[in-house]
Design an enzyme around this catalytic site. Sequence first.
Site, PDB file in Angstrom:
ATOM      1  N   GLY A 164      -5.360 -21.108  85.246  1.00  0.00           N
ATOM      2  CA  GLY A 164      -6.208 -20.058  85.809  1.00  0.00           C
ATOM      3  C   GLY A 164      -6.108 -18.746  85.056  1.00  0.00           C
ATOM      4  O   GLY A 164      -5.478 -18.642  83.993  1.00  0.00           O
ATOM      5  N   GLN A 165      -6.727 -17.718  85.651  1.00  0.00           N
ATOM      6  CA  GLN A 165      -6.861 -16.420  84.978  1.00  0.00           C
ATOM      7  C   GLN A 165      -5.499 -15.762  84.743  1.00  0.00           C
ATOM      8  O   GLN A 165      -5.257 -15.162  83.705  1.00  0.00           O
ATOM      9  CB  GLN A 165      -7.751 -15.512  85.838  1.00  0.00           C
ATOM     10  N   ASP A 195      -0.941 -27.915  86.068  1.00  0.00           N
ATOM     11  CA  ASP A 195      -2.259 -27.640  86.634  1.00  0.00           C
ATOM     12  C   ASP A 195      -2.897 -28.998  86.917  1.00  0.00           C
ATOM     13  O   ASP A 195      -2.535 -30.008  86.318  1.00  0.00           O
ATOM     14  CB  ASP A 195      -3.120 -26.844  85.639  1.00  0.00           C
ATOM     15  N   TYR A 246      -9.162 -17.995 102.291  1.00  0.00           N
ATOM     16  CA  TYR A 246      -8.211 -17.606 101.235  1.00  0.00           C
ATOM     17  C   TYR A 246      -7.213 -16.578 101.784  1.00  0.00           C
ATOM     18  O   TYR A 246      -5.998 -16.714 101.622  1.00  0.00           O
ATOM     19  CB  TYR A 246      -9.009 -17.023 100.064  1.00  0.00           C
ATOM     20  N   ASP A 272      -0.919 -31.909  91.003  1.00  0.00           N
ATOM     21  CA  ASP A 272      -1.758 -31.582  92.151  1.00  0.00           C
ATOM     22  C   ASP A 272      -0.809 -31.113  93.252  1.00  0.00           C
ATOM     23  O   ASP A 272      -0.093 -31.923  93.848  1.00  0.00           O
ATOM     24  CB  ASP A 272      -2.523 -32.843  92.581  1.00  0.00           C
ATOM     25  N   LYS A 278      -3.175 -16.882 102.432  1.00  0.00           N
ATOM     26  CA  LYS A 278      -2.244 -15.994 101.718  1.00  0.00           C
ATOM     27  C   LYS A 278      -1.302 -15.282 102.702  1.00  0.00           C
ATOM     28  O   LYS A 278      -0.130 -15.076 102.399  1.00  0.00           O
ATOM     29  CB  LYS A 278      -3.006 -14.972 100.860  1.00  0.00           C
TER      30      LYS A 278
HETATM   31  N1  SER Z   1      -9.545 -11.358  93.366  1.00  0.00           N
HETATM   32  C1  SER Z   1      -9.430 -12.340  94.388  1.00  0.00           C
HETATM   33  C2  SER Z   1     -10.750 -12.757  94.912  1.00  0.00           C
HETATM   34  O1  SER Z   1     -11.714 -12.065  94.666  1.00  0.00           O
HETATM   35  C3  SER Z   1      -8.719 -11.850  95.588  1.00  0.00           C
HETATM   36  O2  SER Z   1      -7.759 -11.054  95.519  1.00  0.00           O
HETATM   37  O3  SER Z   1     -10.793 -13.722  95.603  1.00  0.00           O
END
Ligand code: SER
Length: 324
Positions: free
Chosen positions: A10-11, A31, A144, A51, A148
Site C-alpha cells: 500500500g501507500q 501483502d 473503516y 491474507d 480503527k
Molecule cells: N486517508 C484515509 C482515508 O481517506 C483515512 O485516514 O480513508
Amino acid sequence: MKILLTGAGGQIGHDLIGTLTASGHEVVSTDLAPRPPSHAHAQSKSWQRLDVTDPAATKAMFEKIQPEMVFHLAAILSASGEKNPTLAYDVNQTGTWNVLEAARLTGVKRMIFTSSIAVFGPPPSGPLPDPTPDDVALHPTTMYGVTKVAGELLCAYYTKKHGVDCRGVRFPGLISAAMPGGGSSDYALFMYVDAVRKGGYDAFARADTRIPLMYMPDGVRALIEVAMADREKLSRSIYNIAAFSPRADEIGQSVQRAIPEAKFTFSPDPRRQAILDSWPKSLDDSAAQRDWGWKPVYDLDGMTDDLIPRVRRMLELGAILSTH
Ligand code: SER
C-alpha cells in the site's frame, strides 16, 4: 532488527520499506497482492503472500519469520470500506485481531498499529473541538473508522493483558507520490497528479473542505519514532499527529505556485464529502510532542515543492492512475 510489514504493497509501505532498509533493518514485506513493480517495493528482499483475514496463515507466517517487530498496515480505507463494509470489517477488524493473536502466540514483542483521523466523528453534543485532542468521545461514521477505533482498543488491551507492546499513531490524510487506494482524503493528492498531467483537477470535495493532512516522509518518520520510543516515555498507546490543515482551495493555490496555469474546480461527491465533513479540521498532537518529541518538517508549500517533481517522475514511469 527483523521487521515484518502487513499490507506492504500500500501507500505507506511504499515509503516505509525504503526508510527501514536504509536504516539497516531486515524487512519482510507481506501483502495479499504480489510485489508492485516499483523501485521502492524492490528494496524489500523478501516479499511473501499473506491474507491477514486467515488466522492460521498469519500465525504460520509469524512462526516462520519470527519478526522482532510488526508494522500492521493492511487495511481497507474509508471510501472503499463504505462500498464494501463486509470486506472492511474482515480485513480491518478480524485482520487486526488475527495479527495481534499471532503476535501473542508466537512471542512477537512489539506491534505498530496505524490508526487515522477516521476514528473521529461529530459527537451528538455538537461539533468536534478544533483542534481535536486525543481523548474525545469517538463517533466514527464509516466502517473503516469503527474498525480503527476497535483496533486502537485492542492494541491497548494486548499491551496490558498479553505483553505485546502495541503502539501507533492516528494519521492525518497522507500525501505522497504513490497512489492511495480508496481513501476520502485522496482528492488532495489528485490535485497534484492531475495538475501535472492534465493541467487541472475537478475535486470530489468542496473548496472549503479542511482536514488534517501530512506529507508521507513525516508520516513514515512519525511511525518509526513511535515504534522505537522507550515504553517508559509513552503515556498512551495511540497518538494524534499533526502537520497542516489546508482548505482544498488552498492546496490548489499551493500547486499553482509551481504550475500557475493549473485550474481547479470543485464538484463534491456527497458520499465522500459527508465522510470528510465528519472528520476533525485539525488535530492537537501535544501528547506526541511531549512524550516522544514529535515535530513535522513539511508544511503545505514545503510538501508541494518536494512532491511535484516526484509526481512527474511517477507519471513518466508510466503509473496508470485513476483520480475519480
Ligand atoms: N486517508 C484515509 C482515508 O481517506 C483515512 O485516514 O480513508
